[in-house]
Design an enzyme around this catalytic site. Structure first.
Site, PDB file in Angstrom:
ATOM      1  N   LYS A  46     -10.082 -10.574   6.919  1.00 28.24           N
ATOM      2  CA  LYS A  46      -9.709 -11.884   6.382  1.00 28.24           C
ATOM      3  C   LYS A  46      -8.192 -11.973   6.462  1.00 28.24           C
ATOM      4  CE  LYS A  46      -8.401 -14.288   3.453  1.00 28.24           C
ATOM      5  NZ  LYS A  46      -7.272 -15.301   3.511  1.00 28.24           N
ATOM      6  N   GLU A  71      -1.896  -1.519  -0.983  1.00 28.65           N
ATOM      7  CA  GLU A  71      -0.438  -1.434  -0.872  1.00 28.65           C
ATOM      8  C   GLU A  71       0.103  -2.730  -1.443  1.00 28.65           C
ATOM      9  OE1 GLU A  71       3.429  -1.940   1.409  1.00 28.65           O
ATOM     10  OE2 GLU A  71       1.759  -1.757   2.810  1.00 28.65           O
ATOM     11  N   CYS A 100       7.401  -5.604   1.949  1.00 33.42           N
ATOM     12  CA  CYS A 100       7.021  -4.900   0.718  1.00 33.42           C
ATOM     13  C   CYS A 100       8.050  -3.846   0.326  1.00 33.42           C
ATOM     14  CB  CYS A 100       5.635  -4.272   0.885  1.00 33.42           C
ATOM     15  SG  CYS A 100       5.499  -3.139   2.280  1.00 33.42           S
ATOM     16  N   GLU A 125       9.596  -8.947  -8.203  1.00 30.68           N
ATOM     17  CA  GLU A 125       9.614  -9.026  -6.746  1.00 30.68           C
ATOM     18  C   GLU A 125       9.802 -10.484  -6.328  1.00 30.68           C
ATOM     19  OE1 GLU A 125       7.181  -7.023  -3.115  1.00 30.68           O
ATOM     20  OE2 GLU A 125       5.976  -8.160  -4.538  1.00 30.68           O
TER      21      GLU A 125
END
Length: 501
Positions: free
Chosen positions: A183, A258, A292, A391
């Site tokens: 996906k 992750e 990331c 973040e």
């Protein structure tokens, strides 16, 4: 019908899902636009899959799972190598799709696509080389383990490095005998659909690899919750990762995550400042900070902080931000209007809790419809400031001074995240001591992040569970079966006197 790209018009046609070896529209007939982040204009209409489409893809993968498990490992490896060759043959089109859909500048997209065969070849090489072990046990008995595939695996892919992250999870899954349902992120579906064409051309059996496009709340959630999915690999935000883990828990699927990060780049007093500045710029501006492992917290030793900031200013003045297809571009746009709004909101928050040292505005000369934000640096940032703890996923860095190793380690570890860190200096004893003490999943010393298929990647704390890549990734896609064989006659080998029957 294959996906077709018109590079001059910057549009694509015939985007269809890939299920059971066939191309298909969404069952409900709905589509959604995917947008060029350089201009805000629509590239293509993409099928808006939902739970019914996920059911079909999982059923196709489940139907082929046993056959694929018992396909000779050397055959699986050969198909992966053929796929690597197909990627190389189609590298230009894949790179242009990736740049157009994700906002990577073209040279970077070409570099990323050019590296993908390395991942496919590495995991092809592992297909017939990993296995179980024999175990010494008392008596005349043989005890050993087998590593078996999980079965149907789900791969929920982010929008920042869509094709590379798809390959880094699907390659080991396929090599080890699992079937896949992918996906892709709704913002970046096109390269996954083109890749599916190459999977078919390479000769993989129908149903082994499937792609369902759609929104996360519809197709993604349905895939994570599907009872026939035995393993889920997800890269993305910590909040979404938590939701996926909860959905997976209901049917006890194995999960590899992750997730988010707030990674430090640490400049020691003996560092080469020119090199340190270059690493810092790569660290928080790569893909406009949408990485990331982005090094968005710059910990600079007090003795060199002023000199570092002067050099950083000069380097940022040279950074060319613009359309990803323009010559010389070094940083492109953010992925979407949503992400642009988020990042600009954080910049306004930063202005209220710190000192805006550099940038904070829209780069001159960029398309008004595009999602561009210039390099932004804050100083005088409190450890508890939102721009220092949350973040942002944009080209925004905060600068923090430090004087002692203990002070540095405490500051770095004061975070819910623990994904990655970069340490820059010459005293290897100090660098290694710090590397051992900080709570992160990966440390680069005197280098910037270069992801490789043979080295493990993942985080501590709320940055994730499990490891992508390297030998460690074998655990994501296998389960252990123990087999024990008694080599003596049964009664001679077993004392039945105390048996309950």
């Amino acid at each position: 019908m294959s996906l077709t790209l018109d590079s001059s018009a910057r549009t694509a046609e015939h985007a269809q899902m890939f299920i059971g070896g066939s191309w298909t529209a969404a069952g409900a007939g709905q589509t959604f636009p995917t947008v060029d982040p350089n201009t805000g204009r629509t590239i293509a209409q993409v099928p808006r899959g939902d739970s019914s489409d996920v059911d079909k893809a999982v059923a196709a993968a489940k139907e082929k799972a046993v056959e694929w498990q018992f396909t000779d490992a050397i055959v699986r490896a050969g198909l992966l190598r053929e796929l690597a060759a197909k990627v190389t043959e189609n590298a230009d089109e894949l790179a242009r799709l990736e740049a157009l859909d994700s906002g990577h500048y073209l040279a970077k997209a070409q570099e990323l696509v050019g590296a993908i065969p390395l991942w496919l070849d590495y995991f092809a090489s592992l297909a017939d080389k990993v296995g179980g072990r024999t175990i010494e046990v008392p008596g005349n008995k043989l005890s050993f383990t087998l590593l078996e595939p999980l079965g149907v695996t789900a791969h929920i892919i982010p929008w920042n490095y869509p094709l590379l992250i798809l390959v880094r999870s699907c390659a080991p899954a396929l090599a080890l005998g699992n079937t896949c349902v992918v996906k892709p992120a709704e913002d970046t579906s096109l390269s996954a659909l083109k890749f599916a064409e190459l999977v078919k051309e390479a000769g993989f059996p129908d149903g082994v690899f499937n792609v369902v496009t759609g929104y996360g709340a519809e197709a993604g959630a349905a895939l994570a919750a599907h009872p026939d999915v035995a393993g889920i690999t997800f890269t993305g935000s910590t909040e979404t990762g938590k939701q996926i883990a909860k959905l997976a828990a209901d049917h006890v699927a194995q999960v590899t995550l992750e997730l988010g990060g707030k990674s430090p780049t640490v400049v020691f007093p003996d560092a080469d400042l020119d090199e340190a500045v270059e690493v810092a710029v790569q660290g928080f501006l790569s893909h406009a900070g949408q990485v990331c492992v982005a090094g968005t917290k710059l910990f600079v030793h007090a003795d060199v902080k002023d000199a570092f900031l002067a050099k950083l200013t000069a380097r940022l003045d040279e950074t060319r931000v613009g359309d990803g297809f323009a010559d010389g571009t070094q940083m492109g746009p953010l992925i979407s209007q949503k992400q642009y709004d988020k990042v600009t909101e954080y910049i306004e928050i930063g202005k209220g809790e710190a000192t805006l040292f550099y940038g904070g505005d829209r780069p001159a000369g960029t398309d008004e419809g595009g999602f561009f934000v210039g390099p932004t640096v804050f100083t005088d940032v409190a450890p508890s400031a939102r721009i220092a703890t949350e973040e942002i996923f944009g080209p925004v860095a905060s600068v923090h001074g430090w004087t002692t190793e203990d002070e540095l380690v405490e500051a770095v570890n004061d975070s819910i995240y623990g994904l990655f860190a970069v340490l820059l200096g010459k005293d290897i004893t100090a660098l290694l001591s710090t590397a051992r003490r900080i709570q992160v999943g990966g440390v680069m010393i005197n280098d910037w992040f270069g992801e490789l298929p043979m080295t493990p990647h993942g985080g501590h704390k709320q940055s994730g569970t499990g490891r992508d890549e390297g030998l460690e990734s074998v655990h994501n896609y296998t389960q252990v079966k123990h087999i024990a064989i008694n080599l003596d006659p049964l009664r001679a080998a077993t004392d039945w006197a105390g048996a309950p029957l």
